[in-house]
Design a protein around this motif. Sequence first.
Motif, PDB file in Angstrom:
ATOM      1  N   CYS A  78       0.835  -1.216   0.000  1.00 51.74           N
ATOM      2  CA  CYS A  78       0.000   0.000   0.000  1.00 51.74           C
ATOM      3  C   CYS A  78       0.864   1.257   0.000  1.00 51.74           C
ATOM      4  O   CYS A  78       0.565   2.224  -0.708  1.00 51.74           O
ATOM      5  N   MET A  79       1.914   1.242   0.793  1.00 56.63           N
ATOM      6  CA  MET A  79       2.790   2.412   0.867  1.00 56.63           C
ATOM      7  C   MET A  79       3.469   2.666  -0.477  1.00 56.63           C
ATOM      8  O   MET A  79       3.607   3.816  -0.904  1.00 56.63           O
ATOM      9  N   ILE A  81       2.312   1.759  -3.484  1.00 58.30           N
ATOM     10  CA  ILE A  81       1.284   2.221  -4.423  1.00 58.30           C
ATOM     11  C   ILE A  81       0.985   3.694  -4.190  1.00 58.30           C
ATOM     12  O   ILE A  81       0.924   4.484  -5.149  1.00 58.30           O
ATOM     13  N   VAL A  82       0.801   4.087  -2.938  1.00 54.63           N
ATOM     14  CA  VAL A  82       0.496   5.482  -2.621  1.00 54.63           C
ATOM     15  C   VAL A  82       1.666   6.383  -2.994  1.00 54.63           C
ATOM     16  O   VAL A  82       1.480   7.472  -3.537  1.00 54.63           O
ATOM     17  N   ARG A  83       2.893   5.936  -2.731  1.00 54.96           N
ATOM     18  CA  ARG A  83       4.077   6.746  -3.077  1.00 54.96           C
ATOM     19  C   ARG A  83       4.152   6.983  -4.575  1.00 54.96           C
ATOM     20  O   ARG A  83       4.414   8.099  -5.028  1.00 54.96           O
ATOM     21  N   LEU A  86       0.387   8.937  -5.615  1.00 53.77           N
ATOM     22  CA  LEU A  86      -0.006  10.189  -4.984  1.00 53.77           C
ATOM     23  C   LEU A  86       1.161  11.047  -4.509  1.00 53.77           C
ATOM     24  O   LEU A  86       1.001  12.239  -4.301  1.00 53.77           O
ATOM     25  N   GLU A  90       1.827  11.628   1.096  1.00 61.45           N
ATOM     26  CA  GLU A  90       0.659  10.841   1.485  1.00 61.45           C
ATOM     27  C   GLU A  90       1.042   9.501   2.103  1.00 61.45           C
ATOM     28  O   GLU A  90       0.226   8.859   2.760  1.00 61.45           O
ATOM     29  N   VAL A  91       2.279   9.062   1.916  1.00 59.79           N
ATOM     30  CA  VAL A  91       2.741   7.794   2.489  1.00 59.79           C
ATOM     31  C   VAL A  91       2.689   7.858   4.014  1.00 59.79           C
ATOM     32  O   VAL A  91       2.419   6.855   4.679  1.00 59.79           O
ATOM     33  N   GLU A  93       0.439   9.160   5.847  1.00 55.96           N
ATOM     34  CA  GLU A  93      -0.914   8.821   6.289  1.00 55.96           C
ATOM     35  C   GLU A  93      -1.137   7.311   6.267  1.00 55.96           C
ATOM     36  O   GLU A  93      -1.747   6.755   7.178  1.00 55.96           O
ATOM     37  N   VAL A  94      -0.637   6.651   5.240  1.00 59.61           N
ATOM     38  CA  VAL A  94      -0.788   5.195   5.143  1.00 59.61           C
ATOM     39  C   VAL A  94       0.020   4.514   6.244  1.00 59.61           C
ATOM     40  O   VAL A  94      -0.397   3.487   6.791  1.00 59.61           O
TER      41      VAL A  94
END
Length: 152
Positions: A78-79, A81-83, A86, A90-91, A93-94
Amino acid sequence: MVSSKLKRHLYSSHPSCANKDKQYFKRCLEQNKKQKKFMKSAVTVSEKALEASYHVAKLIARQKKPHTVGKTLIKPACMEIVRLMLGPNEVKEVNKVSLSADTVKRRIHDMSSDILGTLIKKLLSAEKFALQIYETTIKNKAQLIAIVRFVD
């Protein structure tokens, strides 16, 4: 506490502080309040992170995967993918979502306890119900299955 008892407690239990002035204790009280406020803000998890943690724990339980998969596979994926999609800001927040093995285990236990409590409440409020019990032996181990049917 009555002032005489408070004074006796101060002299008997805290003799090093007995000769301090009133301002010292006021400063200690203010420091304690600031420390509590800081600790509360540092320890609290956002509502969204808590909800996400429960959803991931539910997915792990449904797939019958080890509890460690949350921390070792899901969170890093998830981290990443978000990095990539986005950005690095935003990482953070994850990263707030707790997915350790103990946390996942506790979340699954909380959800199963809630389901059991809800089922018991519904069963107690039902007018009629049917109970079916089946007993068998598999590899020299006794197995008991109980099925409850009721209208909801």
